[in-house]
Design an enzyme around this catalytic site. Sequence first.
Site, short mmCIF file in Angstrom:
data_model
loop_
_atom_site.label_atom_id
_atom_site.label_comp_id
_atom_site.label_asym_id
_atom_site.label_seq_id
_atom_site.Cartn_x
_atom_site.Cartn_y
_atom_site.Cartn_z
N LYS A 1 21.84 0.52 6.50
CA LYS A 1 20.77 0.47 5.48
C LYS A 1 20.99 -0.62 4.44
O LYS A 1 22.07 -1.17 4.30
CB LYS A 1 20.60 1.86 4.84
CG LYS A 1 19.86 2.81 5.79
CD LYS A 1 19.54 4.13 5.17
CE LYS A 1 18.76 4.98 6.19
NZ LYS A 1 18.71 6.39 5.79
N ARG B 1 24.24 10.61 10.77
CA ARG B 1 23.15 10.02 11.57
C ARG B 1 23.38 8.51 11.64
O ARG B 1 23.24 7.83 10.63
CB ARG B 1 21.81 10.35 10.91
CG ARG B 1 20.59 9.86 11.67
CD ARG B 1 19.32 10.15 10.90
NE ARG B 1 18.14 9.72 11.62
CZ ARG B 1 17.68 8.47 11.62
NH1 ARG B 1 18.29 7.53 10.92
NH2 ARG B 1 16.60 8.16 12.32
N1 HH2 Z 1 16.93 7.67 7.77
C1 HH2 Z 1 15.95 7.12 8.52
C2 HH2 Z 1 15.13 7.90 9.33
N2 HH2 Z 1 15.31 9.23 9.41
N3 HH2 Z 1 16.47 11.17 8.78
C3 HH2 Z 1 17.43 11.76 8.03
N4 HH2 Z 1 17.59 13.08 8.09
N5 HH2 Z 1 18.24 11.03 7.20
C4 HH2 Z 1 18.13 9.69 7.08
O1 HH2 Z 1 18.88 9.07 6.29
C5 HH2 Z 1 17.12 9.03 7.85
C6 HH2 Z 1 16.29 9.82 8.69
C7 HH2 Z 1 15.74 5.63 8.44
O2 HH2 Z 1 16.52 4.96 9.38
P1 HH2 Z 1 16.03 4.44 10.80
O3 HH2 Z 1 15.57 5.57 11.66
O4 HH2 Z 1 17.08 3.62 11.39
O5 HH2 Z 1 14.84 3.46 10.48
P2 HH2 Z 1 13.27 3.60 10.52
O6 HH2 Z 1 12.88 4.66 9.56
O7 HH2 Z 1 12.78 2.23 10.11
O8 HH2 Z 1 12.85 3.97 11.91
#
Ligand code: HH2
Length: 292
Positions: free
Chosen positions: A237, A271
């Site tokens: 992030k 995660r």
């Molecule tokens: N972060 C993201 C998405 N879902 N769920 C939980 N529980 N906690 C988190 O920190 C979290 C999450 C964002 O990351 P990512 O899925 O890599 O990116 P994007 O939202 O752009 O798909």
Amino acid sequence: MTGAVAARAGRTDSRAGSWSIRGRSLELDRPLVMGVLNVTPDSFSDGGRYLRPEDAIARAGRLAEEGADLLDVGGESTRPGAGAVSAAEEWDRIGPVLEALRGLDVPLSVDTTKAEVARRALGAGAAVLNDVSGLRSDPEIGDLAAESGAGLVLMHMRGTPRTMQEDTSYDDLVGSVLAALAEALERALERGCSAEQVVLDPGIGFGKDASGSRTLLARAGVFAVRGRPVLVGPSRKSFIGETLGLPVDERVEATVAACVVALAAGASVFRVHDVAAARRALDMAAALLREA
Ligand code: HH2
């Protein structure tokens, strides 16, 4: 570890016990690694890579081999500024992948804020509902978790992905996040969920600046309301980019460092996109912490 040492390390007993996910119980005596699988065109670090079901399925197999305890499948990006996707489009992205992964031995989580998508995902065998809105967007997700016995991740986010980075100042960040997570847990219980189904997440990068995200990780155990386990999602992030000046494809080591510090502070579930690195580091750190 003695109680005094645990207290000095800022740890609670949030890492004891288990997490109930639809007929299965995941023991929390070791760190749980949740591998990220984004079936989206626009996720901030892996958008567009796993849009074809065959690529998503290959990626899932790889994450399982690398030691993921769970896979979190998402069909809508929640990156800052992201717009909303319809339930139909979200399902078109993740449905074929969930169906194809049914036989996999690793439990599947679905990253959604929509009850319609959650219902269909449960029908396709998902064991965990990961709601980044903490049951604020669509509280019916709580009913679905209660009926199915699915695990339920409740995350803290102020506002929506579109607006959340507009104001990241808090009078009391830790207190606000803690109070909001306690309310989210209450919402789940009111809908009929048992506490054993719930995991709480302070929402790294969701309406927080880099300093705020670092604080939440360093104090992760504080968010174990009623002793429920804490999940953190620091993976790749922007707080890492802002802290170290590194681009998104060079944030693996810093992600691992964030996970290890959060483990020491009391987090239980991690995660991440880079499962192999996190798995090894967290298992080693856990072995060291047992000697503290
Ligand atoms: N972060 C993201 C998405 N879902 N769920 C939980 N529980 N906690 C988190 O920190 C979290 C999450 C964002 O990351 P990512 O899925 O890599 O990116 P994007 O939202 O752009 O798909």
